[in-house]
Design a protein around this motif. Structure first.
Motif, PDB file in Angstrom:
ATOM      1  N   GLU A  51      15.476 -12.506 -48.149  1.00 34.06           N
ATOM      2  CA  GLU A  51      16.218 -13.563 -47.466  1.00 34.06           C
ATOM      3  C   GLU A  51      15.370 -14.132 -46.333  1.00 34.06           C
ATOM      4  O   GLU A  51      14.351 -13.540 -45.970  1.00 34.06           O
ATOM      5  N   PRO A  52      15.788 -15.261 -45.736  1.00 36.37           N
ATOM      6  CA  PRO A  52      15.046 -15.781 -44.582  1.00 36.37           C
ATOM      7  C   PRO A  52      14.970 -14.721 -43.470  1.00 36.37           C
ATOM      8  O   PRO A  52      15.960 -14.050 -43.157  1.00 36.37           O
ATOM      9  N   ALA A  53      13.798 -14.565 -42.894  1.00 37.13           N
ATOM     10  CA  ALA A  53      13.575 -13.545 -41.871  1.00 37.13           C
ATOM     11  C   ALA A  53      14.513 -13.725 -40.675  1.00 37.13           C
ATOM     12  O   ALA A  53      15.001 -12.743 -40.113  1.00 37.13           O
ATOM     13  N   ASP A  54      14.792 -14.968 -40.289  1.00 37.63           N
ATOM     14  CA  ASP A  54      15.688 -15.217 -39.152  1.00 37.63           C
ATOM     15  C   ASP A  54      17.086 -14.685 -39.431  1.00 37.63           C
ATOM     16  O   ASP A  54      17.732 -14.108 -38.550  1.00 37.63           O
ATOM     17  N   SER A  55      17.557 -14.859 -40.652  1.00 37.18           N
ATOM     18  CA  SER A  55      18.889 -14.377 -41.033  1.00 37.18           C
ATOM     19  C   SER A  55      18.948 -12.853 -40.990  1.00 37.18           C
ATOM     20  O   SER A  55      19.898 -12.272 -40.465  1.00 37.18           O
ATOM     21  N   GLU A  90       6.095 -15.938 -46.970  1.00 38.02           N
ATOM     22  CA  GLU A  90       6.110 -16.313 -45.550  1.00 38.02           C
ATOM     23  C   GLU A  90       7.535 -16.645 -45.089  1.00 38.02           C
ATOM     24  O   GLU A  90       8.269 -17.342 -45.785  1.00 38.02           O
ATOM     25  N   GLY A  91       7.926 -16.112 -43.919  1.00 39.34           N
ATOM     26  CA  GLY A  91       9.235 -16.427 -43.346  1.00 39.34           C
ATOM     27  C   GLY A  91      10.395 -15.683 -43.976  1.00 39.34           C
ATOM     28  O   GLY A  91      11.546 -16.050 -43.763  1.00 39.34           O
ATOM     29  N   THR A  92      10.111 -14.637 -44.771  1.00 36.73           N
ATOM     30  CA  THR A  92      11.194 -13.872 -45.392  1.00 36.73           C
ATOM     31  C   THR A  92      11.114 -12.407 -44.992  1.00 36.73           C
ATOM     32  O   THR A  92      10.088 -11.927 -44.499  1.00 36.73           O
ATOM     33  N   ALA A  93      12.203 -11.721 -45.205  1.00 36.02           N
ATOM     34  CA  ALA A  93      12.298 -10.276 -44.996  1.00 36.02           C
ATOM     35  C   ALA A  93      13.257  -9.741 -46.052  1.00 36.02           C
ATOM     36  O   ALA A  93      13.946 -10.514 -46.721  1.00 36.02           O
TER      37      ALA A  93
END
Length: 198
Positions: free
Chosen positions: A102-106, A54-57
């Motif tokens: 990595e974090p999805a936002d990044s 969750e929250g990664t890409a």
């Protein structure tokens, strides 16, 4: 993350699912140096059944040899909602594809930055590399211009069928019907042809 997560396909090559190196538990390197023939595109995708935390890409990098350290170039990302991507690369030497969870936002921020840089480059580069001519007009042609183009198209087609009946120049109705059929077919196959300069 011990099971294979990603697939890499260099154009025209078999799929690669086993990384050649795993620098960290969330970073994977897929070496492409042993390919049988040259390629310019790669596909990177999540393997079926794989769900990232969750929250990664997954950030995708092109890794090329460098001195003293390898050079990395951010290509893009994949993740929930975008499980695969195709990237154009210059593979003139031994290269690897790096995949880092990595974090999805990044990843999203880097993709936005990449797209912004690409748009700026495209805007300043002109149209010399375009596969399709770029229409520099910002608005579509007016109704009057479209009507004039339709009439011009009809006139050019029908002029070759004109004849005379006494003192009057005439065009057979069948010629008009043929033009209309061809015109409708062209509109169906290329709806924007009237909007481009003739």
């Amino acid at each position: 993350m011990s099971q294979p997560l990603f697939g890499i396909v260099p154009a025209g090559q078999p799929v690669i699912v086993t990384p050649t190196d795993t620098p960290t538990p969330t970073s994977f390197l897929f070496g492409l140096s042993g390919s049988q023939k040259p390629f310019s595109h790669i596909v990177v995708f999540l393997l079926p059944g794989v769900v990232l935390p969750e929250g990664t890409a997954a950030a995708i990098y092109l890794v090329t040899p460098g001195n003293p350290e390898p050079k990395t170039k951010f290509l893009g990302g994949i993740g929930p909602g975008k499980e695969s991507a195709i990237f154009k690369i210059s593979a003139s030497q031994d290269v690897a594809v790096g995949v880092s969870v990595e974090p999805a936002d990044s990843v999203a921020a880097r993709m936005t930055e990449l797209q912004s840089n690409s748009a700026t480059t495209a805007a300043t580069a002109g149209t010399e590399g375009a596969l399709v001519p770029v229409n520099k007009a910002t608005s579509p042609p007016s109704t009057l211009v479209l009507a004039q183009r339709i009439i011009q198209n009809a006139f050019n087609f029908l002029a070759s069928f004109s004849g005379t009946a006494g003192q009057t120049e005439v065009v057979p109705l069948k010629a008009f019907e043929d033009w209309w059929r061809k015109f409708e077919s062209r509109v169906r196959s290329d709806p924007g042809f009237l909007e481009r300069d003739s």
